[in-house]
Design a protein around this motif. Structure first.
Motif, PDB file in Angstrom:
ATOM      1  N   VAL A  66     -43.758  -4.975  -1.632  1.00 48.30           N
ATOM      2  CA  VAL A  66     -42.999  -6.051  -2.285  1.00 48.30           C
ATOM      3  C   VAL A  66     -43.439  -6.089  -3.749  1.00 48.30           C
ATOM      4  O   VAL A  66     -44.461  -5.498  -4.110  1.00 48.30           O
ATOM      5  N   PRO A  67     -42.692  -6.770  -4.608  1.00 46.14           N
ATOM      6  CA  PRO A  67     -43.064  -6.791  -6.027  1.00 46.14           C
ATOM      7  C   PRO A  67     -44.485  -7.317  -6.255  1.00 46.14           C
ATOM      8  O   PRO A  67     -44.931  -8.266  -5.602  1.00 46.14           O
ATOM      9  N   SER A  68     -45.161  -6.700  -7.186  1.00 44.46           N
ATOM     10  CA  SER A  68     -46.547  -7.063  -7.483  1.00 44.46           C
ATOM     11  C   SER A  68     -46.615  -8.297  -8.367  1.00 44.46           C
ATOM     12  O   SER A  68     -45.702  -8.574  -9.140  1.00 44.46           O
TER      13      SER A  68
ATOM     14  N   ASP B  74     -48.690 -12.418 -13.901  1.00 42.71           N
ATOM     15  CA  ASP B  74     -47.453 -12.752 -13.192  1.00 42.71           C
ATOM     16  C   ASP B  74     -47.748 -13.558 -11.941  1.00 42.71           C
ATOM     17  O   ASP B  74     -48.469 -13.103 -11.052  1.00 42.71           O
ATOM     18  N   GLY B  75     -47.184 -14.753 -11.866  1.00 37.56           N
ATOM     19  CA  GLY B  75     -47.274 -15.554 -10.653  1.00 37.56           C
ATOM     20  C   GLY B  75     -46.139 -15.234  -9.697  1.00 37.56           C
ATOM     21  O   GLY B  75     -45.367 -14.282  -9.891  1.00 37.56           O
ATOM     22  N   HIS B  76     -46.056 -16.030  -8.650  1.00 38.02           N
ATOM     23  CA  HIS B  76     -45.021 -15.808  -7.634  1.00 38.02           C
ATOM     24  C   HIS B  76     -44.605 -17.137  -7.028  1.00 38.02           C
ATOM     25  O   HIS B  76     -45.433 -18.028  -6.826  1.00 38.02           O
ATOM     26  N   ALA B 120     -40.841 -14.864 -18.093  1.00 43.35           N
ATOM     27  CA  ALA B 120     -42.276 -14.660 -18.310  1.00 43.35           C
ATOM     28  C   ALA B 120     -42.833 -13.551 -17.428  1.00 43.35           C
ATOM     29  O   ALA B 120     -43.995 -13.174 -17.571  1.00 43.35           O
ATOM     30  N   GLY B 121     -42.021 -13.052 -16.491  1.00 40.78           N
ATOM     31  CA  GLY B 121     -42.497 -11.994 -15.606  1.00 40.78           C
ATOM     32  C   GLY B 121     -42.933 -12.473 -14.240  1.00 40.78           C
ATOM     33  O   GLY B 121     -43.346 -11.665 -13.393  1.00 40.78           O
ATOM     34  N   ASN B 122     -42.840 -13.777 -13.982  1.00 37.24           N
ATOM     35  CA  ASN B 122     -43.206 -14.271 -12.655  1.00 37.24           C
ATOM     36  C   ASN B 122     -42.219 -13.743 -11.615  1.00 37.24           C
ATOM     37  O   ASN B 122     -41.014 -13.701 -11.847  1.00 37.24           O
TER      38      ASN B 122
END
Lengths: 136, 136
Positions: A66-68, B74-76, B120-122
């Motif tokens: 899954v995406p990092s 990067d968060g999620h 932001a890349g999250n």
């Protein structure tokens, strides 16, 4: 048009997942889902709401299925407790050796919050009402 | 014993809060609460569920009136959409110029997820069911 109807996964990061698990299950009383792994721990908070705690050194690796992702630094989460329960929670945190960093009664929002830290340093707020709801 | 009954505040971080707001309101359709500030934007997701996006350079500063926090990297988050709506969401993300990084049908969990990134890349996952619920 379809709308977003909820937040299923809320994420924090911790280098020591065993310590995180002891805090979130042993102190906060959440239920762990599954066995956990070097990647993550999953905790059930409510129906359709889980808290995921990842080791960023594992979750940020490229090539996962899954995406990092992965963050460093102190995150934040606010958890709802039952109305009137904050004094009990304050004692419970202190009995567990978790300091209460701040105890705030909101003037502009409704309600009161107490703040502690999980073992990784994430700021964990306990509050007894939706402090973001319009005041009536 | 009192229990945690929900997650009120889920947090992500972004250096550019205006870009984050355009994504979370314009693309995902969330409602912004209040005017926002250099510190943060608040979005209503559901009853007793808000998404907070902080600028970590402001939220990590010492001496704020609440405990400081701030993450880099990067968060999620995983958001729930209505059942059967993921194809519409996929088109909506693509029409908005947001790539779909991955489209996963879970074997061990129930359901399907699509993944995009906020500015932001999250890593932002959209899923149509509680993929952590026990399979029946």
């Amino acid at each position: 048009m379809s709308t977003i109807r909820g937040i299923l996964e809320t994420v924090l990061y911790a280098d020591d997942l065993d310590a995180a698990e002891r805090f979130y299950t042993g102190v906060l009383g959440l239920q762990r889902l599954g066995e956990g792994s070097a990647l993550m721990r999953t905790f059930r908070v409510a129906r359709e709401q889980v808290l995921l705690v990842f080791d960023p050194s594992v979750s940020e690796a490229a090539g996962r299925d899954v995406p990092s992702h992965g963050s460093r630094g102190d995150g934040h989460v606010a958890l709802l407790v039952e109305a009137g329960a904050l004094d009990d929670w304050r004692r419970r945190l202190e009995d567990a050796g978790c300091g209460v960093e701040q105890d705030v009664t909101w003037e502009t929002l409704r309600g009161r919050s107490i703040y502690t830290r999980d073992p990784a340093g994430n700021s964990v707020e306990l509050t007894e009402a939706d402090i973001w709801a319009p005041r009536v």
